[in-house]
Structures are given as structure tokens and as C-alpha cells.
Design a protein around this motif. Structure first.
Motif: not given
Length: 179
Positions: A3-15
Motif C-alpha cells: 500500500v503506497i500512500v501519497i501525501t503533500g500540500l495542495p498543488g505539490s504534485g500528488k495528482t
């Protein structure tokens, strides 16, 4: 199960990172979709829904909803965790350790990205952007950087960032298949 969870502040590049995972054939579940679905159902803004859901359902509410959407797979990518409690909920429910990838980017670049992407809940002025960051950090997003297994910096071209994401995902897949 990996399970890989991606996180970060808005606009950081998660999408972008999630899109790369999809291109590699990995199933991706997006926590923001739960927020947007509930916002639509209750006819409120996504930013308000984020607050309401967590107040009403607790710090694990969004993670609990995401868990209902996870397909049967050896690997799954979850985009958008906001707190340690959400990570714990995922680990508890799936009886596995999450690999947490935290994406960072300079604030000016993040603000410009949010201005250009055009989501209804994106800030239009710097004050709203800063307030959104503050809200995200209050949820516990800042604590996740200390828990991160990997930190990806998104401060260059999209192609360079995609290459970093692709290399990391390939490395994680290789490690997962190692004896």
C-alpha cells in the motif's frame, strides 16, 4: 499487499504522481474523491465538506470510506492522506505497513499550479491559499512528513518530476517482489 500512500500540500504534485501510478497499471484510490462525493451529496463546497466530514465522522472517517473502495490487488496507491490517524486506519484495516510518499514543492509554484488547474475549491488569492495550507497542516498533514518513508521534491519540470515518481514506484515494486 503493498500500500503506497501519497501525501503533500495542495498543488505539490500528488495528482501527477497518482497519474503516473495509473499509467504503470496500478490501481489508484483518491481520498479527495470521497470529499467531493460527500460535498456533492450534501450540496456544500469541497473545502467545507472536508471540515464537516472530519468533525462529524472523526479523524479516520475519510480513510474508512477509502477502504471500502480498495480493489483486490497486490499493490494499491492511495492519494491524499491528511493525517497519521488516516495512515493508522489503513494499516489497521489492511494489516499491512503503508509506504508513505510525501511530495513537497515550493509554495509559489504550488500557488501558481492551483490558480491554473481551475478546481472550484482552489484558492484565487494568496490569503486563501495560506489559509488552506494552515487548515491542511492542522488536520495533521505536517506530521506526515516526519512519518514519510520517501520524500519527493517537485521543483522542476513536469517531465523531471514524472521521472522521479516512475523511478520510485519501480523501486517499490521491485522491493515488494524481492524474496
Amino acid at each position: 499487499m503493498l500500500v503506497i500512500v501519497i501525501t503533500g500540500l495542495p498543488g505539490s504534485g500528488k495528482t501527477i504522481a497518482s497519474d503516473m501510478a495509473r499509467e504503470m497499471g496500478l490501481p489508484v484510490i483518491t481520498m479527495g474523491d470521497v470529499i467531493r462525493e460527500e460535498a456533492s451529496r450534501e450540496n456544500i463546497s469541497p473545502s467545507k465538506a472536508s471540515i464537516v466530514l472530519r468533525l462529524r465522522g472523526g479523524t479516520r472517517f475519510v480513510a474508512d470510506r477509502i477502504l471500502q473502495k480498495i480493489p483486490r490487488s497486490d499493490v494499491v496507491v492511495i492519494d491524499g492522506a491528511r493525517s497519521i490517524r488516516e495512515i493508522e486506519a489503513i494499516e489497521d484495516a489492511l494489516s499491512t505497513k503503508v509506504v508513505l510518499v510525501y511530495i513537497v514543492a515550493p509554495w509559489r509554484q504550488r500557488f501558481e499550479r492551483l490558480l491554473s488547474r481551475g478546481r472550484s475549491d482552489d484558492p484565487k488569492v494568496i490569503e486563501d491559499f495560506l489559509m488552506r495550507d494552515l487548515r491542511e497542516l492542522r488536520y495533521g498533514l505536517g506530521d506526515l512528513i516526519a512519518r514519510a518513508d520517501y520524500i519527493l521534491v517537485n521543483d522542476s519540470s513536469i517531465e523531471e518530476f514524472k521521472d522521479r515518481v516512475r523511478k520510485l514506484l519501480n523501486s517499490l515494486l521491485t522491493l515488494n517482489n524481492a524474496p
